[in-house]
Enzyme design. Structure first.
Site, PDB file in Angstrom:
ATOM      1  N   HIS A 200      40.913 -46.499  25.808  1.00 30.72           N
ATOM      2  CA  HIS A 200      42.269 -46.876  26.211  1.00 30.72           C
ATOM      3  C   HIS A 200      42.307 -48.021  27.202  1.00 30.72           C
ATOM      4  O   HIS A 200      43.123 -48.921  27.108  1.00 30.72           O
ATOM      5  CB  HIS A 200      42.940 -45.658  26.845  1.00 30.72           C
ATOM      6  CG  HIS A 200      43.957 -45.078  25.959  1.00 30.72           C
ATOM      7  ND1 HIS A 200      43.808 -43.865  25.361  1.00 30.72           N
ATOM      8  CD2 HIS A 200      45.131 -45.574  25.554  1.00 30.72           C
ATOM      9  CE1 HIS A 200      44.854 -43.629  24.623  1.00 30.72           C
ATOM     10  NE2 HIS A 200      45.682 -44.652  24.721  1.00 30.72           N
ATOM     11  N   GLU A 441      31.112 -48.352   6.545  1.00 29.28           N
ATOM     12  CA  GLU A 441      30.600 -48.190   7.901  1.00 29.28           C
ATOM     13  C   GLU A 441      29.496 -47.153   8.009  1.00 29.28           C
ATOM     14  O   GLU A 441      29.080 -46.798   9.105  1.00 29.28           O
ATOM     15  CB  GLU A 441      31.743 -47.919   8.904  1.00 29.28           C
ATOM     16  CG  GLU A 441      32.700 -46.841   8.523  1.00 29.28           C
ATOM     17  CD  GLU A 441      33.900 -46.739   9.477  1.00 29.28           C
ATOM     18  OE1 GLU A 441      33.898 -47.365  10.541  1.00 29.28           O
ATOM     19  OE2 GLU A 441      34.843 -46.004   9.127  1.00 29.28           O
ATOM     20  N   ASP A 465      30.411 -48.968  13.569  1.00 29.61           N
ATOM     21  CA  ASP A 465      29.785 -47.721  13.132  1.00 29.61           C
ATOM     22  C   ASP A 465      28.549 -47.988  12.283  1.00 29.61           C
ATOM     23  O   ASP A 465      27.552 -47.275  12.390  1.00 29.61           O
ATOM     24  CB  ASP A 465      30.786 -46.863  12.346  1.00 29.61           C
ATOM     25  CG  ASP A 465      31.666 -46.047  13.283  1.00 29.61           C
ATOM     26  OD1 ASP A 465      31.098 -45.420  14.205  1.00 29.61           O
ATOM     27  OD2 ASP A 465      32.895 -46.067  13.126  1.00 29.61           O
ATOM     28  N   CYS A 512      35.576 -56.008  10.009  1.00 32.85           N
ATOM     29  CA  CYS A 512      36.508 -55.767  11.104  1.00 32.85           C
ATOM     30  C   CYS A 512      35.854 -55.124  12.322  1.00 32.85           C
ATOM     31  O   CYS A 512      36.540 -54.690  13.232  1.00 32.85           O
ATOM     32  CB  CYS A 512      37.698 -54.932  10.627  1.00 32.85           C
ATOM     33  SG  CYS A 512      37.219 -53.306  10.067  1.00 32.85           S
TER      34      CYS A 512
HETATM   35  C1  PEP Z   1      33.958 -50.101  12.984  1.00 32.32           C
HETATM   36  O1  PEP Z   1      33.378 -49.020  12.951  1.00 32.32           O
HETATM   37  O2  PEP Z   1      33.357 -51.211  12.941  1.00 32.32           O
HETATM   38  C2  PEP Z   1      35.429 -50.167  13.101  1.00 32.32           C
HETATM   39  C3  PEP Z   1      36.081 -51.297  13.005  1.00 32.32           C
HETATM   40  O3  PEP Z   1      36.068 -49.007  13.330  1.00 32.32           O
HETATM   41  P1  PEP Z   1      36.191 -48.314  14.785  1.00 32.32           P
HETATM   42  O4  PEP Z   1      35.631 -49.285  15.774  1.00 32.32           O
HETATM   43  O5  PEP Z   1      37.624 -48.028  14.983  1.00 32.32           O
HETATM   44  O6  PEP Z   1      35.336 -47.101  14.602  1.00 32.32           O
HETATM   45 MG    MG Z   2      34.492 -47.190  12.618  1.00 28.10          MG
END
Ligand code: PEP
Ligand code: MG
Length: 610
Positions: A200, A441, A465, A512
């Site tokens: 957060h 991921e 991940d 992402c």
């Molecule tokens: C990731 O795992 O790269 C991702 C974009 O998802 P989060 O960071 O929300 O787990």
């Molecule tokens: Mg992720």
């Protein structure tokens, strides 16, 4: 003289953490100590009770004024959604279970108000901590905030709002409320011992434009209020008591960063196109509806990842109905169109709250992402209905989190088809051809990407991940942070494998994870043929700068070489040399004058320095 200078140098300490919000701040530290407030019981006489009740009433009124202020700042800067957290805290103050109980306690036990406040609120806190409902457990932080606010007012201690401006806040941990309040006081930055880039405090700091570094492990024990510190939100470092030469270096970097931001302005309207005309799509990762203005500000072509879980986290899953979701999604879609918004379905579990309590030894290998959604139709169905209904107002893409197996994805597809049929029967308009993609991921999906590519409309590679699962390194564990190597050749090979599989089947591939916003990774990812980069908006202009400085063919050659490297440091050296040759890259630019490791480097930094 010699002696003095050695001693002065020994005081400089460098801590390496995780960059949470970009920028460089230099200034005195303000140690924000959130450690347990110790409260002692004091008997009062019958005659003192009325005065004690009045003292309590005054503290409540002052806390109400505080929270009013915080909510109005949050509303103005971040919108209704964020303000509601503080409004809820304000309501708690007069809730009968808090207010009346504290007054009763003072009267019946004839004790000081501080003790009554601590006693009553601790009771609530213990009850919520033991609750089966994760949403209720999440509210513990709010109750602790309320308790500490009241006690500080009773003691008339210096309150948060009295933090001097022009300071860098150093804390073990911060809440969303703290960051909002600090930003209003014009603080220079935030540095915390704990937290990750998706915690957060990081999200708020980015949204408010406050430079921040998290996961600095032990920093708050090594800093006194007033110590001069440098906070580097680009590289994720904090330098405590810098030597004069380090200070001079960072002042130069600060100025350089300011000029860089100015200079970025001309990049915003330009396409992300290589010198030889190869185009990439740059999209934004967002968590809050209030961040939508950032799309235009940083030149993002739509949203590549909207983490919907934050919406649920802010309000609690029970308060996020289908209609409420539609209301939020529709606003987003209408503001982002004609560009698409990629909504990721609730990604719970791991380090994110679960709607139903479930203690797990290995939460990251447990009940998370799609596994939770398939088990909890009460969460999945309303969200799918709301998203499909929102698709009638502009282009959306649905992104499924934490997929690990094909049959799991097929079960999801069946649910989606059922929801579509239900909406058709209800006569609700929606886009029949909404693209549905998956997060790549976990290694199993990357390795089987060719088979998944036959059944999905797009891939979005989640390197945050993917790196942790490929290298077996917990992304949030400070102790193994140096082993979390985002440019590890094993990760790069999985990324390449996924891109190739996607392209063989004619589907676009996006990335992402945080890597998408790291200019060091840009030429490699571009050279691998990635179609879309999706990152926190402030990082996009630098990615674009790198893209616009290269020939696509050169990037392809670089990617080939990177895939042949044996270690992450080989990849880093390779790409750094490449960026140097091309004279670009934010990190490259900021590191051009990298100091050599000082004598006074803190243990924590040598532990984390890779
Ligand atoms: C990731 O795992 O790269 C991702 C974009 O998802 P989060 O960071 O929300 O787990
Ligand atoms: Mg992720």
């Amino acid at each position: 003289m010699e002696q003095r200078s050695i001693q002065a140098e020994a005081q400089e300490r460098i801590f390496v953490g995780i960059p949470a919000a970009p920028g460089i701040a230099i200034g005195p530290a303000y140690l924000f100590n959130k450690r347990e407030v110790v409260v002692e019981a004091r008997r009062i006489s019958e005659a003192e009770v009325a005065a004690e009740l009045e003292r309590f009433e005054q503290a409540v009124q002052r806390a109400e004024r505080d929270l009013d202020k915080i909510s109005s700042v949050a509303r103005e800067k971040l919108g209704e959604e964020s303000a509601s957290v503080f409004e809820a805290q304000r309501l708690m103050l007069r809730d009968a279970s808090v207010y009346d109980r504290i007054r009763d306690y003072i009267q019946t036990h004839r004790c000081n108000a501080d003790y009554a406040v601590a006693h009553v609120l601790d009771e609530h806190i213990r009850r919520l901590e033991a609750s089966n409902n994760a949403y209720l457990r999440e509210r513990v932080a709010d109750l602790i905030d309320v308790k500490e606010r009241l006690i500080r007012h009773l003691r008339r201690e210096k309150l948060l709002s009295a933090v001097d401006p022009e300071h860098i806040i150093v804390a073990e941990n911060l809440t969303a409320a703290d960051v909002v309040l600090f930003s209003r006081r014009g603080i220079l930055g935030c540095a915390t011992d704990h937290g990750g880039p998706t915690s957060h405090v990081s999200i708020m700091a980015r949204a408010l434009g406050v430079p921040a570094v998290v996961s600095l492990h032990g920093l708050s024990d090594s800093v006194q209020t007033g110590d001069l510190i440098i906070l580097d939100g680009i590289q994720g470092r904090v330098v405590v008591n810098p030597r004069p030469e380090t200070l001079a270096l960072y002042r130069t970097r600060q100025e350089r960063y300011r000029r860089l931001l100015q200079d970025q302005q001309h990049l915003i309207p330009l396409p992300a196109e290589t010198l030889d005309g190869h185009c990439f799509v740059l999209r934004a990762n967002l968590e809050l509806i209030e961040e939508l203005d950032l799309l235009k500000k940083f030149g993002a072509e739509g949203i590549g990842l909207f983490r919907t879980e934050v919406l649920f986290l802010m309000r609690g899953p029970l308060n996020v109905s289908e209609d409420y979701q539609l209301h939020v999604y529709r606003q987003i879609v209408e503001r982002v169109k004609p560009n698409p918004t990629t909504f990721r379905l609730l990604d719970l579990g791991g380090d994110k709250m679960l709607p139903i309590a479930h203690r797990e030894h290995n939460p990251f290998l447990g009940w998370r992402g799609l596994r939770v959604l398939l088990d909890r139709p009460e969460l999945l169905l309303p969200q799918l209905r709301a998203l499909l209904r929102a698709s009638a107002y502009g282009p959306i893409r649905i992104l499924v989190p934490m997929v690990t197996a094909l049959d799991e994805y097929r079960r999801f597809q069946e649910v989606l088809e059922d929801v579509k049929a239900e909406l058709r029967a209800r006569g609700e308009p929606f886009d029949e051809a909404v693209p549905v993609g998956i997060m790549v991921e976990v290694p199993s999906v990357a390795l089987m990407a060719d088979l998944f590519a036959e059944e999905v409309d797009f891939f979005s590679i989640g390197t945050n991940d993917l790196t942790q699962y490929t290298l077996a390194v917990d992304r949030g564990n400070d102790l193994v942070a140096p082993l979390y190597e985002a440019l590890h050749p094993a990760v790069l090979r999985l990324v390449k494998h996924t891109i190739d599989a996607g392209h063989r089947h004619g589907i676009p591939v996006s990335l992402c994870g945080e890597l998408a916003g790291d200019p060091q990774a840009t030429p490699i990812l571009a050279g691998m043929g990635l179609d879309e980069f999706s990152a926190a908006p402030p990082y996009l202009p630098e990615v674009k700068r790198v893209i616009r400085a290269m020939q696509f063919r050169e990037a392809q050659e670089l990617a080939e070489q990177a895939l042949q490297c044996r270690t992450a440091s080989e990849v880093t050296a390779l790409v750094n040399a490449w960026l140097q040759e091309h004279g670009c890259g934010l990190l490259q630019y900021m590191q051009a004058d990298e100091p050599t490791a000082g004598n006074g480097r803190a243990e924590a930094s040598s532990l984390q320095e890779s």
